[in-house]
Design an enzyme around this catalytic site. Structure first.
Site, PDB file in Angstrom:
ATOM      1  N   LYS A   1      42.716  66.376  51.317  1.00 35.94           N
ATOM      2  CA  LYS A   1      42.434  67.725  50.796  1.00 35.94           C
ATOM      3  C   LYS A   1      43.397  68.729  51.414  1.00 35.94           C
ATOM      4  O   LYS A   1      43.034  69.472  52.329  1.00 35.94           O
ATOM      5  CB  LYS A   1      40.969  68.085  51.075  1.00 35.94           C
ATOM      6  CG  LYS A   1      40.450  69.259  50.268  1.00 35.94           C
ATOM      7  CD  LYS A   1      38.947  69.316  50.368  1.00 35.94           C
ATOM      8  CE  LYS A   1      38.372  70.609  49.838  1.00 35.94           C
ATOM      9  NZ  LYS A   1      38.623  70.832  48.426  1.00 35.94           N
TER      10      LYS A   1
ATOM     11  N   LEU B   1      40.327  63.372  44.646  1.00 29.18           N
ATOM     12  CA  LEU B   1      39.636  63.798  45.866  1.00 29.18           C
ATOM     13  C   LEU B   1      38.247  63.156  45.880  1.00 29.18           C
ATOM     14  O   LEU B   1      37.572  63.104  44.846  1.00 29.18           O
ATOM     15  CB  LEU B   1      39.495  65.325  45.899  1.00 29.18           C
ATOM     16  CG  LEU B   1      38.940  65.805  47.244  1.00 29.18           C
ATOM     17  CD1 LEU B   1      40.029  65.747  48.319  1.00 29.18           C
ATOM     18  CD2 LEU B   1      38.394  67.207  47.149  1.00 29.18           C
TER      19      LEU B   1
ATOM     20  N   GLU C   1      40.755  64.013  37.340  1.00 29.61           N
ATOM     21  CA  GLU C   1      39.676  64.923  37.738  1.00 29.61           C
ATOM     22  C   GLU C   1      40.008  66.315  37.219  1.00 29.61           C
ATOM     23  O   GLU C   1      41.037  66.509  36.575  1.00 29.61           O
ATOM     24  CB  GLU C   1      39.508  64.917  39.259  1.00 29.61           C
ATOM     25  CG  GLU C   1      40.784  65.295  40.001  1.00 29.61           C
ATOM     26  CD  GLU C   1      40.714  65.094  41.519  1.00 29.61           C
ATOM     27  OE1 GLU C   1      39.615  65.171  42.088  1.00 29.61           O
ATOM     28  OE2 GLU C   1      41.782  64.892  42.115  1.00 29.61           O
TER      29      GLU C   1
ATOM     30  N   TYR D   1      41.893  71.598  54.188  1.00 29.74           N
ATOM     31  CA  TYR D   1      40.823  72.589  54.123  1.00 29.74           C
ATOM     32  C   TYR D   1      39.535  71.958  53.643  1.00 29.74           C
ATOM     33  O   TYR D   1      39.514  70.825  53.166  1.00 29.74           O
ATOM     34  CB  TYR D   1      41.234  73.763  53.218  1.00 29.74           C
ATOM     35  CG  TYR D   1      41.192  73.476  51.731  1.00 29.74           C
ATOM     36  CD1 TYR D   1      42.151  72.657  51.133  1.00 29.74           C
ATOM     37  CD2 TYR D   1      40.181  74.002  50.927  1.00 29.74           C
ATOM     38  CE1 TYR D   1      42.101  72.397  49.771  1.00 29.74           C
ATOM     39  CE2 TYR D   1      40.134  73.739  49.567  1.00 29.74           C
ATOM     40  CZ  TYR D   1      41.098  72.941  48.992  1.00 29.74           C
ATOM     41  OH  TYR D   1      41.045  72.665  47.649  1.00 29.74           O
TER      42      TYR D   1
HETATM   43  N1  PMP Z   1      38.603  67.348  43.154  1.00 29.75           N
HETATM   44  C1  PMP Z   1      39.420  68.330  43.547  1.00 29.75           C
HETATM   45  C2  PMP Z   1      40.864  68.263  43.196  1.00 29.75           C
HETATM   46  C3  PMP Z   1      38.906  69.420  44.282  1.00 29.75           C
HETATM   47  O1  PMP Z   1      39.726  70.404  44.684  1.00 29.75           O
HETATM   48  C4  PMP Z   1      37.517  69.479  44.565  1.00 29.75           C
HETATM   49  C5  PMP Z   1      36.928  70.658  45.276  1.00 29.75           C
HETATM   50  N2  PMP Z   1      37.381  70.798  46.549  1.00 29.75           N
HETATM   51  C6  PMP Z   1      36.705  68.423  44.136  1.00 29.75           C
HETATM   52  C7  PMP Z   1      37.282  67.368  43.436  1.00 29.75           C
HETATM   53  C8  PMP Z   1      35.241  68.405  44.421  1.00 29.75           C
HETATM   54  O2  PMP Z   1      34.995  68.108  45.776  1.00 29.75           O
HETATM   55  P1  PMP Z   1      33.692  68.647  46.504  1.00 29.75           P
HETATM   56  O3  PMP Z   1      32.535  68.141  45.713  1.00 29.75           O
HETATM   57  O4  PMP Z   1      33.757  68.044  47.848  1.00 29.75           O
HETATM   58  O5  PMP Z   1      33.776  70.133  46.499  1.00 29.75           O
END
Ligand code: PMP
Length: 286
Positions: free
Chosen positions: A150, A206, A182, A33
């Site tokens: 993701k 991620l 994270e 997603y």
């Molecule tokens: N880490 C994780 C585990 C996440 O789910 C997200 C949000 N999707 C992020 C980091 C941040 O990613 P982004 O800046 O692309 O939203």
């Protein structure tokens, strides 16, 4: 108001949008997603989200069912039809419906399932939380080892979020081998002596689209950045902490496991990066 949602090339009222009970996304969390923020009716960092979608699909050996233009057109149509000024578009692609349950992948010609829907969040960029900052707890990171993909397997982050809420906090920072990976749905940062520290890219986290943009803006503003992991103790002794994600942008963190960070107030670096990120992203929005 009934939302219009996208399911496999159809635009339907949300109560008529359906996916099979055999869908691999439903029975196996076999899907990926993306979440793209919308500000002033425009998409933020859309190219980055599409690039990561393709990376996630590749990681699961799934075909990309739509062209970039088709994704963009669908996002724009949903934003327009649902009158979204500020909010987000959720996009999910699964390995589709094989018509039965089986661990083996379905035949090559099985159509992926593609779903998109909007969530309206008026005033998204003016969230009061950005003024006061988040409190986070830490908890062991029990997710699988390919967090760079993701996937829709979000049960552990969801449990960690609930643990945070039960402890009166806003989110959890996940910890592996004593070092922060994270947040439940965001990338984690600390600031010490003016240096911004955030974990390096690997399969452990991620690869945040907001992270990439924020680090670029920080470097352009002559701020020092170190991409390396850090311990919880180091974070608690930092001058500032913050997280980034598509839906929270740059969100200050003011306490970790009850320990105030710096003076316990929103830090100057986080505040500045939030301002720069919002300003630059609005300019580049499509
Ligand atoms: N880490 C994780 C585990 C996440 O789910 C997200 C949000 N999707 C992020 C980091 C941040 O990613 P982004 O800046 O692309 O939203």
């Amino acid at each position: 108001m009934t939302r219009t949602v996208y399911v496999n090339a159809e635009y339907l009222p949300e109560d008529q949008a359906k996916v099979s009970v055999f869908d691999r996304g439903f029975v196996m969390a076999d899907g990926v997603y993306e979440v793209t923020s919308v500000l002033d009716g425009k998409l933020i960092d859309f190219a980055g989200h599409l690039a990561r979608l393709k990376r996630s699909l590749d990681g699961l050996q799934m075909k990309n069912p739509l062209s970039d233009d088709e994704y963009l057109a669908a996002h724009r149509r949903l934003v327009a039809e649902n009158g979204v000024t500020d909010g987000m578009v959720y996009l999910q692609v699964t390995r589709g419906n094989p018509g039965d349950r089986d661990f083996a992948f379905p035949p090559e010609d099985t159509q992926p399932t593609v779903v998109m829907f909007t969530q309206s969040k008026p005033g998204l960029a003016d969230s009061p939380a950005a003024q006061t900052g988040w409190k986070v707890i830490t908890t062991e990171d029990l997710r699988w080892a390919r967090r760079d993909i993701k996937t829709v397997q979000l049960l552990f982050p969801s449990l960690a979020k609930m643990e945070a809420k039960a402890k009166g906090a806003d989110d959890a920072w996940l910890v592996e081998d004593g070092r922060v990976t994270e947040g439940t749905s965001n990338n984690a940062y600390i600031v010490k002596g003016g240096v911004i520290v955030t974990r390096e890219l690997s399969n452990d986290i991620l690869h945040g689209i907001t992270r990439a943009a924020v680090l670029r803006f920080a470097r352009e503003a002559q701020m020092q950045v170190e991409e390396r992991s850090f311990t919880v103790a180091e974070a608690q002794a930092a001058d500032e902490a913050f997280v980034t994600s598509a839906s929270s942008f740059v969100m200050p963190v003011v306490a970790i496991d009850g320990q105030p960070i710096g003076d316990g107030k929103v830090g100057g670096v986080a505040r500045r990066l939030r301002e720069i990120y919002l300003e630059e992203s609005r300019k580049a929005a499509i």
